[in-house]
Design a protein around this motif. Structure first.
Motif, PDB file in Angstrom:
ATOM      1  N   MET A 296      -5.884  -7.737  -2.571  1.00  0.00           N
ATOM      2  CA  MET A 296      -6.132  -6.634  -3.484  1.00  0.00           C
ATOM      3  C   MET A 296      -6.001  -5.313  -2.732  1.00  0.00           C
ATOM      4  O   MET A 296      -6.407  -5.202  -1.581  1.00  0.00           O
ATOM      5  CB  MET A 296      -7.545  -6.771  -4.053  1.00  0.00           C
TER       6      MET A 296
ATOM      7  N   THR B 233     -14.805  -4.792 -10.477  1.00  0.00           N
ATOM      8  CA  THR B 233     -13.880  -5.817 -10.941  1.00  0.00           C
ATOM      9  C   THR B 233     -14.226  -7.144 -10.293  1.00  0.00           C
ATOM     10  O   THR B 233     -14.608  -7.192  -9.124  1.00  0.00           O
ATOM     11  CB  THR B 233     -12.430  -5.443 -10.576  1.00  0.00           C
TER      12      THR B 233
ATOM     13  N   SER C 229     -18.025   4.623 -12.038  1.00  0.00           N
ATOM     14  CA  SER C 229     -17.531   3.677 -11.039  1.00  0.00           C
ATOM     15  C   SER C 229     -17.007   2.445 -11.778  1.00  0.00           C
ATOM     16  O   SER C 229     -17.367   2.184 -12.916  1.00  0.00           O
ATOM     17  CB  SER C 229     -18.637   3.285 -10.062  1.00  0.00           C
TER      18      SER C 229
ATOM     19  N   TYR D 256      -7.650   6.338 -10.520  1.00  0.00           N
ATOM     20  CA  TYR D 256      -7.805   5.202  -9.621  1.00  0.00           C
ATOM     21  C   TYR D 256      -6.783   4.147 -10.030  1.00  0.00           C
ATOM     22  O   TYR D 256      -6.340   4.095 -11.174  1.00  0.00           O
ATOM     23  CB  TYR D 256      -9.226   4.615  -9.668  1.00  0.00           C
TER      24      TYR D 256
ATOM     25  N   THR E 145      -4.921   0.797 -13.884  1.00  0.00           N
ATOM     26  CA  THR E 145      -5.094   2.228 -13.609  1.00  0.00           C
ATOM     27  C   THR E 145      -6.093   2.803 -14.593  1.00  0.00           C
ATOM     28  O   THR E 145      -6.301   2.256 -15.681  1.00  0.00           O
ATOM     29  CB  THR E 145      -3.762   3.000 -13.753  1.00  0.00           C
TER      30      THR E 145
ATOM     31  N   THR F 222      -6.576  -1.034  -3.236  1.00  0.00           N
ATOM     32  CA  THR F 222      -7.220  -0.008  -4.050  1.00  0.00           C
ATOM     33  C   THR F 222      -6.698   1.360  -3.652  1.00  0.00           C
ATOM     34  O   THR F 222      -6.502   1.652  -2.464  1.00  0.00           O
ATOM     35  CB  THR F 222      -8.750  -0.030  -3.842  1.00  0.00           C
ATOM     36  N   TYR F 223      -6.468   2.205  -4.661  1.00  0.00           N
ATOM     37  CA  TYR F 223      -6.020   3.577  -4.434  1.00  0.00           C
ATOM     38  C   TYR F 223      -6.862   4.493  -5.294  1.00  0.00           C
ATOM     39  O   TYR F 223      -7.039   4.243  -6.488  1.00  0.00           O
ATOM     40  CB  TYR F 223      -4.537   3.720  -4.808  1.00  0.00           C
ATOM     41  N   LYS F 224      -7.413   5.558  -4.684  1.00  0.00           N
ATOM     42  CA  LYS F 224      -8.235   6.517  -5.425  1.00  0.00           C
ATOM     43  C   LYS F 224      -7.825   7.930  -5.071  1.00  0.00           C
ATOM     44  O   LYS F 224      -7.468   8.211  -3.937  1.00  0.00           O
ATOM     45  CB  LYS F 224      -9.717   6.350  -5.072  1.00  0.00           C
TER      46      LYS F 224
ATOM     47  N   GLU G 222       0.835  -1.210   0.000  1.00  0.00           N
ATOM     48  CA  GLU G 222       0.000   0.000   0.000  1.00  0.00           C
ATOM     49  C   GLU G 222       0.864   1.252   0.000  1.00  0.00           C
ATOM     50  O   GLU G 222       0.566   2.222  -0.689  1.00  0.00           O
ATOM     51  CB  GLU G 222      -0.937  -0.002   1.207  1.00  0.00           C
TER      52      GLU G 222
ATOM     53  N   PHE H 288      -5.809  -0.093  -8.884  1.00  0.00           N
ATOM     54  CA  PHE H 288      -5.910  -1.212  -7.970  1.00  0.00           C
ATOM     55  C   PHE H 288      -4.930  -2.286  -8.382  1.00  0.00           C
ATOM     56  O   PHE H 288      -4.587  -2.440  -9.548  1.00  0.00           O
ATOM     57  CB  PHE H 288      -7.333  -1.740  -7.791  1.00  0.00           C
TER      58      PHE H 288
ATOM     59  N   LYS I  74     -10.489   8.935 -13.624  1.00  0.00           N
ATOM     60  CA  LYS I  74     -11.835   9.058 -13.064  1.00  0.00           C
ATOM     61  C   LYS I  74     -12.565  10.200 -13.755  1.00  0.00           C
ATOM     62  O   LYS I  74     -12.053  11.304 -13.844  1.00  0.00           O
ATOM     63  CB  LYS I  74     -11.763   9.315 -11.560  1.00  0.00           C
TER      64      LYS I  74
END
Length: 144
Positions: free
Chosen positions: A126, A111, A108, A135, A101, A128-130, A54, A137, A104
């Motif tokens: 998994m 996956t 939405s 975005y 990647t 996730t980064y936003k 992360e 993941f 945005k």
């Protein structure tokens, strides 16, 4: 049914014996680790690497706007760093690191994946980064 007898292997010459004409010299033989182990020595545990992965993801994509070419090169570098980290901790596993990647624009993303594997040995996690424009993941699969 009778059990078969294990054959006598005294007549076989190993590579180290061939150099010395079949004569054993005490103390010269090196212990070779078994490479055919069917059980893992250290089971893959996602919680050991999740936080570091992360952090790598935040460092890689933090504060940038979405650009396809730039995100692609960042993803390739990030994938290599994550693979190095995973392989140093869990050497007998094979890893698949997939990074997705996108920009945005009010939409939405959903996956899903399916896999067939041995639940006693294999695992995944998994991340996730936003942010406002982008975005990302990461899916990491560990297969023994």
């Amino acid at each position: 049914m009778s059990r078969s007898k294990i054959p006598d292997t005294d007549h076989f010459i190993s590579n180290t014996d061939a150099d010395t004409g079949g004569q054993h010299e005490s103390g010269d033989e090196q212990a070779v680790p078994d490479n055919y182990e069917l059980e893992h020595l250290r089971k893959f545990q996602p919680f050991l690497v999740r936080e570091k992965c992360e952090e790598l993801l935040r460092e890689a994509f933090g504060g940038i706007k979405y650009d396809h070419d730039r995100c692609r090169s960042i993803s390739e570098n990030l994938r290599a760093k994550m693979l190095d980290l995973l392989k140093t901790l869990f050497d007998r596993y094979r890893f698949i690191v997939q990074i997705v990647t996108g920009g945005k624009a009010g939409q939405s993303v959903l996956t899903n994946f399916e896999a067939v594997w041995d639940t006693d040995f294999d695992d995944y996690f998994m991340i996730t980064y936003k942010q406002q424009d982008l975005y990302a993941f990461v899916m990491i699969f560990a297969i023994y």
